[in-house]
Motif scaffolding. Structure first.
Motif, short mmCIF file in Angstrom:
data_model
loop_
_atom_site.label_atom_id
_atom_site.label_comp_id
_atom_site.label_asym_id
_atom_site.label_seq_id
_atom_site.Cartn_x
_atom_site.Cartn_y
_atom_site.Cartn_z
N ILE A 35 -4.71 9.57 -2.18
CA ILE A 35 -4.14 8.47 -2.97
C ILE A 35 -3.99 7.23 -2.10
N MET A 36 -3.50 7.42 -0.88
CA MET A 36 -3.32 6.30 0.03
C MET A 36 -4.65 5.58 0.27
N LYS A 37 -5.72 6.33 0.43
CA LYS A 37 -7.03 5.72 0.70
C LYS A 37 -7.66 5.13 -0.55
N ASP A 38 -7.16 5.49 -1.74
CA ASP A 38 -7.68 4.92 -2.98
C ASP A 38 -6.92 3.67 -3.43
N VAL A 39 -5.82 3.37 -2.77
CA VAL A 39 -5.03 2.20 -3.16
C VAL A 39 -5.85 0.90 -3.15
N PRO A 40 -6.80 0.70 -2.21
CA PRO A 40 -7.59 -0.55 -2.24
C PRO A 40 -8.29 -0.82 -3.56
N VAL A 41 -8.50 0.21 -4.38
CA VAL A 41 -9.12 -0.01 -5.70
C VAL A 41 -8.26 -0.95 -6.54
N LEU A 42 -6.96 -0.97 -6.29
CA LEU A 42 -6.06 -1.81 -7.08
C LEU A 42 -6.29 -3.30 -6.85
N SER A 43 -7.07 -3.63 -5.84
CA SER A 43 -7.35 -5.04 -5.57
C SER A 43 -8.12 -5.69 -6.73
N VAL A 44 -8.82 -4.89 -7.54
CA VAL A 44 -9.59 -5.45 -8.65
C VAL A 44 -8.69 -5.98 -9.75
N THR B 62 0.83 -1.21 0.00
CA THR B 62 0.00 0.00 0.00
C THR B 62 0.86 1.26 0.00
N LEU B 63 1.88 1.28 0.84
CA LEU B 63 2.76 2.44 0.91
C LEU B 63 3.55 2.62 -0.39
N GLN B 64 4.00 1.52 -0.97
CA GLN B 64 4.74 1.61 -2.23
C GLN B 64 3.86 2.18 -3.34
N ALA B 65 2.62 1.69 -3.43
CA ALA B 65 1.70 2.20 -4.45
C ALA B 65 1.39 3.67 -4.21
N THR B 66 1.27 4.06 -2.94
CA THR B 66 1.00 5.46 -2.61
C THR B 66 2.14 6.36 -3.05
N VAL B 67 3.36 5.96 -2.74
CA VAL B 67 4.53 6.78 -3.08
C VAL B 67 4.69 6.89 -4.59
N VAL B 68 4.62 5.76 -5.29
CA VAL B 68 4.78 5.79 -6.75
C VAL B 68 3.66 6.60 -7.40
N GLY B 69 2.43 6.38 -6.95
CA GLY B 69 1.31 7.14 -7.52
C GLY B 69 1.42 8.62 -7.25
N PHE B 70 1.86 9.00 -6.05
CA PHE B 70 1.98 10.41 -5.72
C PHE B 70 3.10 11.08 -6.51
N THR C 10 -13.63 11.21 -15.22
CA THR C 10 -13.89 9.78 -15.42
C THR C 10 -13.43 9.01 -14.20
N PRO C 11 -14.10 7.90 -13.86
CA PRO C 11 -13.78 7.17 -12.63
C PRO C 11 -12.38 6.55 -12.67
N LEU C 12 -11.77 6.50 -11.51
CA LEU C 12 -10.46 5.85 -11.38
C LEU C 12 -10.54 4.40 -11.80
N LEU C 13 -11.63 3.72 -11.45
CA LEU C 13 -11.77 2.31 -11.78
C LEU C 13 -11.83 2.10 -13.29
N ALA C 14 -12.50 2.98 -14.01
CA ALA C 14 -12.56 2.86 -15.47
C ALA C 14 -11.18 3.05 -16.08
N GLN C 15 -10.43 4.01 -15.58
CA GLN C 15 -9.07 4.23 -16.08
C GLN C 15 -8.18 3.03 -15.77
N LEU C 16 -8.35 2.46 -14.59
CA LEU C 16 -7.56 1.28 -14.21
C LEU C 16 -7.87 0.11 -15.12
N PHE C 17 -9.15 -0.15 -15.38
CA PHE C 17 -9.53 -1.23 -16.27
C PHE C 17 -8.99 -1.01 -17.68
N PHE C 18 -9.01 0.23 -18.14
CA PHE C 18 -8.50 0.53 -19.48
C PHE C 18 -7.02 0.18 -19.57
N LEU C 19 -6.24 0.63 -18.58
CA LEU C 19 -4.80 0.36 -18.61
C LEU C 19 -4.51 -1.14 -18.49
#
Length: 230
Positions: free
Chosen positions: A164-173, A30-38, A73-82
């Motif tokens: 960003i830290m609180k949105d990291v759980p979206v990556l579980s999909v 979670t922390l790694q994804a937060t740092v890279v995303g930020f 556009t939703p973060l989840l839609a962008q994640l699915f696209f990528l």
């Protein structure tokens, strides 16, 4: 057993203690994804802010359109696209990198507005004095404008760091084993969701409090007249 770790469900405290190591592993992800995303959001946001400030409409308008698209556009839609569309065109990224990239792209739209507000808060006299000294536009921005804008936007950037830290759980999909996803798997296997989810909530509370305290500490110590950039 998960990742070679066994847990004892005979008592609540024993169960919590036995699953703590695996939750801490998820917290690291979670922390790694937060740092890279930020970091991506901070860099791309600055780039978008610079492009939107361009006097050339052919540059400014596409940058504004990209910002609006990412923000609306939703973060989840962008994640699915990528994750699902890019591989069809030969671009295959690991799940973790895909998730961090999605976070960075989504929040770059917000950080670009933070940069814009910070840049516009610099007094116009600073620009005029720099032009009177015959400094180039790039030199004016990097040596005069940006160092004065940074201290003013630290609190806003800190808010997006926590978001960003609180949105990291979206990556579980896309099967990223961040902390909340690990807790869910533990609950699925032990039929006890209360303890792992409560522990994740407590760990998130600790992380956000530490991050907020760090932002306040940095904001209090940065010189308000500007930071030197080399």
């Amino acid at each position: 057993m998960l990742f070679g770790i066994e847990w004892d469900t005979s008592s609540a405290w024993a169960f919590a203690w036995s699953i703590l190591p695996i939750l801490l592993r998820g917290m690291i992800v979670t922390l790694q994804a937060t740092v890279v995303g930020f970091v991506l959001a901070a860099i791309l946001g600055l780039l978008l802010a610079m492009l939107k400030a361009s006097h050339c409409r052919a540059i400014a308008w596409p940058a504004r359109a990209i910002t609006e698209f990412l923000r609306d556009t939703p973060l989840l839609a962008q994640l699915f696209f990528l994750y699902y569309v890019l591989p069809e065109y030969g671009i295959v990224l690991p799940a973790f990198l895909t998730g961090a990239l999605a976070l960075g792209l989504q929040y770059s739209a917000y950080t670009s507005e933070v940069y814009r507000a910070g840049i516009e808060s610099v007094p116009r006299g600073q620009y005029e004095a720099a032009r009177a000294l015959d400094l180039s536009a790039g030199r004016i921005f990097s040596a005069i404008v940006l160092p004065q804008a940074i201290p003013r936007i630290i609190p806003a950037l800190g808010n997006y760091l926590v978001s960003i830290m609180k949105d990291v759980p979206v990556l579980s999909v896309v099967s990223v084993l961040e902390m909340l996803n690990v807790a869910r798997i533990i609950g699925d296997r032990t039929f006890d969701y209360l303890i792992p989810l409560s522990m994740v909530g407590g760990l998130y509370l600790i992380m956000t409090l530490v991050a907020s305290a760090g932002v306040r500490w940095l904001d209090a110590r940065l010189p308000k007249q500007g930071v030197p950039l080399k």
